[in-house]
Design an enzyme around this catalytic site. Structure first.
Site, PDB file in Angstrom:
ATOM      1  N   ASP A  19      -3.419 -38.824  48.915  1.00  8.22           N
ATOM      2  CA  ASP A  19      -2.983 -40.206  48.738  1.00  8.22           C
ATOM      3  C   ASP A  19      -1.642 -40.098  48.010  1.00  8.22           C
ATOM      4  OD1 ASP A  19      -2.501 -42.771  47.864  1.00  8.22           O
ATOM      5  OD2 ASP A  19      -4.269 -42.913  46.577  1.00  8.22           O
ATOM      6  N   LYS A  81       8.474 -43.746  46.952  1.00 11.71           N
ATOM      7  CA  LYS A  81       7.780 -44.229  48.157  1.00 11.71           C
ATOM      8  C   LYS A  81       8.380 -45.543  48.680  1.00 11.71           C
ATOM      9  CE  LYS A  81       3.023 -45.223  49.630  1.00 11.71           C
ATOM     10  NZ  LYS A  81       1.620 -45.116  49.187  1.00 11.71           N
ATOM     11  N   ASP A 180      -5.847 -53.733  46.878  1.00 15.39           N
ATOM     12  CA  ASP A 180      -5.335 -52.482  46.294  1.00 15.39           C
ATOM     13  C   ASP A 180      -4.222 -52.780  45.288  1.00 15.39           C
ATOM     14  OD1 ASP A 180      -4.172 -50.041  45.755  1.00 15.39           O
ATOM     15  OD2 ASP A 180      -3.999 -49.394  47.843  1.00 15.39           O
TER      16      ASP A 180
END
Ligand code: AMP
Length: 615
Positions: A19, A81, A180
């Site tokens: 992840d 990211k 999330d």
């Protein structure tokens, strides 16, 4: 995401599930049929996705990089990211580093930590990405893996990985919502699970909302309180702010299980009257008051996602809480209020995505049954990804004509016959588009190419066959063939911001060279440490056993200790050059030989004294 039966017989290295998060990353592997989280070299179960470049060329990744963020912010990279798949560059020491290369540095640490945990080389991985990641973001993630020396077998969606970790693929058909909330981003996804098929119905979120914002509120509160009580502005001192931020995150985490937490930072500032200490108590209600608006920002994305999916909250079979920040009790309360059901959180929210990826990796590796793993795993099934967005080509009038619609299972291949717009037209331009909009200009152009030499005539229309081919990792190849002449042109879509094969190869070579240099650096540091310890031990042995040695032996040993100490570089021992290293190695061996007798005497004396040796 879809599930399909697979057969695989070839042996490969253990496949790890990663992840790769915005703030933290986590890695897991299937062991004894179950996914287990791999602890990193520092003993932690997640690794901060932070890379720092020290002034003397060293590279820090993870916790060490995060800790020096405040004092070395210009040379520290976090949240890379957010830039995946873009042309963003990090400028460091005259070099322009791509987001892929920075991510590869994080993945390299993860790979190495996994290798030392497993005691074997790791070359294969499954990496997760947010469900909304487009083609170029997925491709960039895959390239980052390659640069880090990993063969990325699959890129899978984070919410799907979480659902797999929860074993939902083996339950009755249902629609689920994955909420999330991580360190820097909030993602909500609605997924339909039916007959082992995972289809993303809607995604949403806030890319600028996460646990960091909650920490920041505590920091702001502490700065204001300290200004009131001590009349010092801590926000002007980067080192103090670094310590405060770390302490704030600690307090926030404590508040998830305790009703109050303490911020305790001795010597946080120095005033004219001497050192000042910060000592502040914060209660859970106080914390919830000061962060209520942050949590409220998750409501609209959840409602929008439900609307986009065309369902109401009551139609949800399950709600999964994912991301470390969902440990805050207020999150669970709010989700319950908003959706009217009890969310599932039996798995660690910051680990379940990596665990789901590991399950997928385990299946790709062996294809066999996994005891106690999720439904897909137990049945020996492999998840298949789907295209996140529709792929089209531009046709007359700027219209986007779809060939592969979103959520199509991949790998896939689709062909369609087109013809030319004008009489006697001998070339066509193929504009490959990604997106859901009707007109080409509103979608993203992934690439263009020309097919020339079309046999043109007034009487018959040429037939141009356009084929889209998407491999298991979502990499798109497009070809156009004039069926009249057999002439063909094709491109592999890498996206304008993606790296070319040459650039990937160069980045891979750079990463491998750095890795070799890094392990040499560690080797030198180890040699230095061993030599220092040896000199110290021999000194101690000499002082204890001097009576048992003759003068000549004693002098020889003392000379060898002195020689070894001369060879020990005082600053930056890992930066020794080759001559210095050879000299140190030689001096160490010489002392080991000359002090051998002494050390035997010393060891027997130690055991007579009842000691089990030095620690
Ligand atoms: P993730 O990116 O999923 O690892 O989430 C990281 C975020 O979760 C960080 O902001 C952490 O501070 C936060 N976090 C981790 N554990 C807790 C906890 N027990 N309570 C509140 N936040 C937490």
């Amino acid at each position: 995401m879809r599930v399909a039966k697979t057969e695989r017989t070839t042996r490969m290295s253990r496949v790890i599930g990663i992840d790769l998060g915005t703030t933290n990353s986590c890695v897991a592997v299937v062991e004894g049929g179950k996914p287990v989280v791999i602890t990193n070299a520092e003993g932690e179960r997640t690794t901060p996705s932070v890379v720092a470049f020290t002034k003397d060329g060293e590279r820090l990744v993870g916790g060490a990089a995060k800790r020096q963020l405040a004092t070395n912010s210009g040379r520290t990279v976090s949240s890379i990211k957010r830039h995946m798949g873009s042309d963003y560059r990090v400028h460091i020491d005259g070099k322009d580093l791509t987001p892929q290369e920075i991510s590869a540095m994080i993945l390299t640490k993860i790979r190495r930590d996994a290798e030392s945990y497993l005691g074997e080389p790791v070359t294969e991985a499954v990496i997760t990405v947010p469900a909304y990641f487009d083609d170029s973001q997925r491709k960039a993630t895959q390239d980052a893996g390659r640069i880090a020396g990993l063969n990325v077998l699959r890129i899978i969606n984070e919410p799907t990985a979480a659902a797999v970790a929860y074993g939902l693929d083996n339950e009755a058909p249902q629609k689920i919502l994955v909420y999330d909330l991580g360190g820097g981003t909030f993602d909500v996804s609605i997924i339909e699970i039916e007959d082992g098929t995972f289809t993303v119905l809607a995604t949403g979120g806030d890319t600028r909302l996460g646990g960091d914002d909650f920490d920041q509120r505590i920091v702001e509160y502490a700065v204001a309180e300290f200004k009131k009580s001590d009349r010092i502005d801590l926000s002007r001192d980067p080192a103090a702010m670094g310590r405060l931020k770390e302490e704030a995150e600690k307090a926030k985490k404590e508040l998830s299980s305790a009703l109050s937490a303490q911020l305790n930072l001795p010597f946080i500032a120095v005033g004219k009257d001497g050192p000042h200490h910060l000592d502040l108590t914060i209660s859970r209600p106080q914390f919830e008051m000061m962060t209520g608006d942050l949590l409220a920002r998750t409501v609209a994305p959840v409602q929008n996602a439900l609307r986009d999916a065309g369902i109401s909250a009551s139609q949800l079979g399950k709600v999964l809480l994912v991301g470390g920040s969902t440990r805050m009790p207020a999150v669970e309360r709010q989700v319950k209020e908003l959706l009217g059901c009890e969310p599932s959180h039996s798995l660690n929210p910051d680990e379940c995505v990596a665990m789901g990826a590991a399950v997928q990796g385990g299946l790709l590796q062996g294809g066999g049954k996994l005891a106690g793993a999720s439904g897909a795993a137990a049945q020996g099934l492999v998840l298949m990804d789907v295209t996140p967005l529709t792929l089209s080509i531009e046709t007359l009038g700027g219209v986007a004509t779809p060939l592969i619609t979103r959520n199509s299972m991949i790998p896939t291949r689709k062909s369609q016959i087109f013809t030319t717009a004008r009489p006697m037209q001998t070339s066509v331009e193929i504009n490959v588009l990604q997106g859901e909009r009707h007109f080409a200009r509103d979608n993203k152009s992934l690439g263009k190419f020309k097919l020339n030499g079309i046999r043109a005539s007034f009487s018959s229309k040429p037939q141009i066959e356009v084929t889209f081919d998407i491999d298991v990792n979502g990499v798109v190849k497009v070809s156009a063939k004039d069926l009249g002449t057999g002439r063909e042109q094709n491109i592999t879509i890498t996206g304008s911001t993606n790296l070319s094969e040459n650039e990937i190869q160069r980045a891979m070579a750079d990463a491998a060279a750095y890795e070799a240099e890094d392990s040499r650096r560690k080797e030198r540091l180890d040699l230095h440490n061993q030599a220092e310890v040896l000199a110290y031990k021999v000194d101690e042995a000499l002082s204890k056993c001097k009576k048992e040695l003759d003068k000549e032996e004693k002098n020889r040993i003392k000379a060898d200790v002195a020689n070894l100490r001369r060879c020990l570089r005082k600053d930056k021992p890992e930066k020794m050059n080759e001559t210095e290293e050879a000299n140190l190695r030689q001096a160490k061996s010489q002392l080991e030989a000359s002090a051998n007798h002494l050390m035997v005497l010393y060891a027997s004396e130690q055991s007579e004294n009842g000691s089990d040796g030095t620690i």
